[in-house]
Design an enzyme around this catalytic site. Structure first.
Site, PDB file in Angstrom:
ATOM      1  N   CYS A 140       0.931  -1.829   0.042  1.00  0.00           N
ATOM      2  CA  CYS A 140      -0.022  -0.280  -0.212  1.00  0.00           C
ATOM      3  C   CYS A 140       1.111   1.408   0.228  1.00  0.00           C
ATOM      4  O   CYS A 140       0.648   2.551  -0.312  1.00  0.00           O
ATOM      5  CB  CYS A 140      -1.141   0.272   1.066  1.00  0.00           C
ATOM      6  SG  CYS A 140      -0.033  -0.662   2.643  1.00  0.00           S
ATOM      7  N   HIS A 220      -2.493   5.116   6.202  1.00  0.00           N
ATOM      8  CA  HIS A 220      -1.211   5.764   6.772  1.00  0.00           C
ATOM      9  C   HIS A 220      -1.351   7.334   6.030  1.00  0.00           C
ATOM     10  O   HIS A 220      -2.276   7.302   5.409  1.00  0.00           O
ATOM     11  CB  HIS A 220      -0.112   5.427   5.932  1.00  0.00           C
ATOM     12  CG  HIS A 220      -0.119   3.589   5.634  1.00  0.00           C
ATOM     13  ND1 HIS A 220      -0.047   2.398   6.784  1.00  0.00           N
ATOM     14  CD2 HIS A 220      -0.458   2.105   4.740  1.00  0.00           C
ATOM     15  CE1 HIS A 220       0.501   2.035   7.083  1.00  0.00           C
ATOM     16  NE2 HIS A 220       0.230   1.844   5.457  1.00  0.00           N
TER      17      HIS A 220
HETATM   18  N1  LIG Z   1      -3.850  -5.112   5.331  1.00  0.00           N
HETATM   19  C1  LIG Z   1      -3.070  -4.668   4.737  1.00  0.00           C
HETATM   20  O1  LIG Z   1      -3.563  -3.282   4.651  1.00  0.00           O
HETATM   21  C2  LIG Z   1      -2.409  -5.465   3.172  1.00  0.00           C
HETATM   22  C3  LIG Z   1      -2.558  -3.689   2.274  1.00  0.00           C
HETATM   23  C4  LIG Z   1      -1.492  -4.496   1.176  1.00  0.00           C
HETATM   24  C5  LIG Z   1      -1.215  -5.687   1.128  1.00  0.00           C
HETATM   25  N2  LIG Z   1      -1.260  -6.342   1.916  1.00  0.00           N
HETATM   26  C6  LIG Z   1      -0.929  -7.630   1.954  1.00  0.00           C
HETATM   27  O2  LIG Z   1      -1.195  -8.494   1.425  1.00  0.00           O
HETATM   28  C7  LIG Z   1      -0.888  -9.389   2.173  1.00  0.00           C
HETATM   29  C8  LIG Z   1      -2.209 -10.296   2.485  1.00  0.00           C
HETATM   30  O3  LIG Z   1      -2.665  -9.598   3.557  1.00  0.00           O
HETATM   31  P1  LIG Z   1      -3.506  -9.539   4.430  1.00  0.00           P
HETATM   32  O4  LIG Z   1      -4.006  -7.902   5.039  1.00  0.00           O
HETATM   33  O5  LIG Z   1      -4.610  -9.513   3.950  1.00  0.00           O
HETATM   34  O6  LIG Z   1      -4.016 -10.549   5.288  1.00  0.00           O
HETATM   35  P2  LIG Z   1      -5.608 -11.322   6.103  1.00  0.00           P
HETATM   36  O7  LIG Z   1      -4.435 -12.050   6.735  1.00  0.00           O
HETATM   37  O8  LIG Z   1      -6.219 -10.435   6.730  1.00  0.00           O
HETATM   38  O9  LIG Z   1      -5.887 -11.985   5.663  1.00  0.00           O
HETATM   39  C9  LIG Z   1      -4.827 -13.517   4.893  1.00  0.00           C
HETATM   40  C10 LIG Z   1      -5.879 -14.781   4.529  1.00  0.00           C
HETATM   41  O10 LIG Z   1      -5.341 -15.926   4.396  1.00  0.00           O
HETATM   42  C11 LIG Z   1      -5.928 -16.980   4.449  1.00  0.00           C
HETATM   43  N3  LIG Z   1      -4.933 -18.168   4.840  1.00  0.00           N
HETATM   44  C12 LIG Z   1      -3.991 -18.206   5.549  1.00  0.00           C
HETATM   45  N4  LIG Z   1      -3.637 -19.589   5.310  1.00  0.00           N
HETATM   46  C13 LIG Z   1      -3.585 -19.661   4.662  1.00  0.00           C
HETATM   47  C14 LIG Z   1      -2.829 -20.969   3.444  1.00  0.00           C
HETATM   48  N5  LIG Z   1      -2.386 -22.099   3.574  1.00  0.00           N
HETATM   49  N6  LIG Z   1      -4.219 -21.188   2.308  1.00  0.00           N
HETATM   50  C15 LIG Z   1      -5.147 -21.297   2.506  1.00  0.00           C
HETATM   51  N7  LIG Z   1      -5.711 -19.154   3.140  1.00  0.00           N
HETATM   52  C16 LIG Z   1      -4.643 -19.296   3.761  1.00  0.00           C
HETATM   53  C17 LIG Z   1      -6.021 -16.106   6.500  1.00  0.00           C
HETATM   54  O11 LIG Z   1      -7.401 -17.826   6.810  1.00  0.00           O
HETATM   55  C18 LIG Z   1      -6.604 -15.291   5.763  1.00  0.00           C
HETATM   56  O12 LIG Z   1      -7.876 -15.224   5.441  1.00  0.00           O
HETATM   57  C19 LIG Z   1       0.195  -9.317   2.983  1.00  0.00           C
HETATM   58  O13 LIG Z   1       1.208  -9.585   1.537  1.00  0.00           O
HETATM   59  C20 LIG Z   1      -0.169  -8.137   2.869  1.00  0.00           C
HETATM   60  O14 LIG Z   1       1.749  -7.707   2.936  1.00  0.00           O
HETATM   61  C21 LIG Z   1      -1.878  -6.279   3.304  1.00  0.00           C
END
Ligand SMILES: NC(=O)c1ccc[n+]([C@@H]2O[C@H](COP(=O)([O-])OP(=O)(O)OC[C@H]3O[C@@H](n4cnc5c(N)ncnc54)[C@H](O)[C@@H]3O)[C@@H](O)[C@H]2O)c1
Length: 337
Positions: A140, A220
């Site tokens: 982000c 942010h």
């Molecule tokens: N949260 C943010 O603001 C944000 C912003 C930009 C990028 N990101 C990136 O996006 C990615 C995901 O982040 P997020 O915040 O959405 O995470 P999150 O924890 O909200 O969601 C992750 C999901 O993946 C599932 N999961 C976990 N292990 C798994 C597996 N082995 N198989 C299938 N599903 C599985 C979890 O149950 C959960 O539903 C990361 O790389 C993060 O750095 C996050």
């Protein structure tokens, strides 16, 4: 029509899924996760096909009355491309499977550039991603840095940029689990990782960032000092930013004085989850002094990478080879005007 799977239905995954569902040139085949509670039950309510990443997860889902279409392999067998939105480091472990199956894949910003060998930001390097096997949509904060600096670079105004990032402590839905309170926690290293990360997309950028975690969850906020390549007026800077359709110029004197007022505006606009896909940059706060530029903006960390991910799907699958057309199509589908 290209067939797409999403692995991980969390903060980013659930938004990516809805965004794919809105497109008319790609088809969402299914969602794969390990959870069986209210989070995945909302995916059932939205009538998405559910796949379980493990047998244990499948058993739990079925015990909750969720109809499981199959396992992760079954889902992968049906698709051209997978968007992996699992937490940091888990997606990297899935890469081997995607490669073995010969499926194109998109990872998110928690993973390292080396995992895909290509990092993506639509307005900067769409072209270089066309028909590739894999890319990583940068985080982000990095996406916001690339959008703003790319606009200045394209206008031939950018010499170098130095930014300070105030980072949200945790995501709202899980703020009962952690996050910080009554403190501010600086990142130990200067530069913080976001500047070098922007260079993984555009190595020409001369950018240095510092970051501090702050005790709130909405978004942010960034403060930037930019050395311009020449002396120009404030109007020319504003025009340069306006060439990006994903930078929204906002005004402090219109009551947008904080991240909570900005969030409220996007909720009032009817965006899902109040999502702000754009970088909201204060036009009236922006200051030009000689060849120096100062500005601040807000980044909705949960939303900004969603349009980028849709564009990355089009680039990798080759559905659209013109980046500007993909961006316009994605913008239209998400209500970015
Ligand atoms: N949260 C943010 O603001 C944000 C912003 C930009 C990028 N990101 C990136 O996006 C990615 C995901 O982040 P997020 O915040 O959405 O995470 P999150 O924890 O909200 O969601 C992750 C999901 O993946 C599932 N999961 C976990 N292990 C798994 C597996 N082995 N198989 C299938 N599903 C599985 C979890 O149950 C959960 O539903 C990361 O790389 C993060 O750095 C996050």
């Amino acid at each position: 029509m290209k067939n797409i799977a999403v692995i991980g239905y969390g903060v980013i995954g659930k938004r990516v899924v809805d965004a794919i569902h809105l497109q008319d040139d790609m088809s969402l085949i299914g969602v794969c996760d390990i959870i069986s509670d209210w989070r995945i039950q909302n995916a059932v309510r939205k009538e998405y096909d559910i796949y379980a990443a493990t047998q244990e997860a499948a058993d739990k889902m079925e015990s909750q009355g969720i109809s499981v279409k199959g396992n992760m392999q079954d889902l992968l067998d049906k698709v051209d491309l997978v968007v992996d939105c699992t937490p940091k480091k888990i997606a990297a472990q899935n890469v081997k499977t995607y490669k073995e199956k010969g499926i194109k894949f998109i990872l998110q910003g928690g993973e390292k550039h080396e995992t895909t060998g290509h990092s993506f930001s639509a307005e900067n390097n769409y072209k270089s991603a066309i028909n590739l096997d894999a890319t990583r949509v940068v985080s982000c904060n990095t996406t916001s840095i690339l959008r703003t600096l790319t606009a200045l670079k394209k206008a031939d105004l950018l010499d170098h940029a130095r930014g300070t990032l105030l980072r949200r402590a945790t995501d709202p839905w899980e703020s009962h689990l952690g996050g910080i309170m009554n403190t501010m926690v600086p990142e130990k290293d200067i530069p913080s990782h976001q500047g070098p990360d922007a260079q993984s997309v555009d190595p020409e950028l001369d950018v240095i960032t510092s970051a501090v975690k702050v005790p709130q969850t909405l978004s942010h906020m960034h403060y930037w000092n930019v050395k311009l390549s020449k002396k120009v007026s404030k109007e020319e800077i504003v025009e340069a930013f306006k060439t990006s359709t994903r930078i929204k110029m906002i005004r402090y004197d219109q009551g947008l004085v904080s991240n909570n007022t900005i969030k409220e505006m996007f909720l009032d606009m009817g965006r899902p989850w109040g999502d702000m896909y754009e970088v909201a940059l204060w036009e009236d706060m922006l200051k030009v002094q000689g060849d120096e530029l100062f500005y601040a903006y807000v980044v909705d960390n949960q939303a900004i990478v969603i349009p980028e991910t849709i564009d990355a799907i089009r680039a990798l699958t080759g559905i659209e080879t013109d980046g500007a057309k993909s961006i316009a199509k994605t913008n239209e589908s998400l209500g970015i005007h």
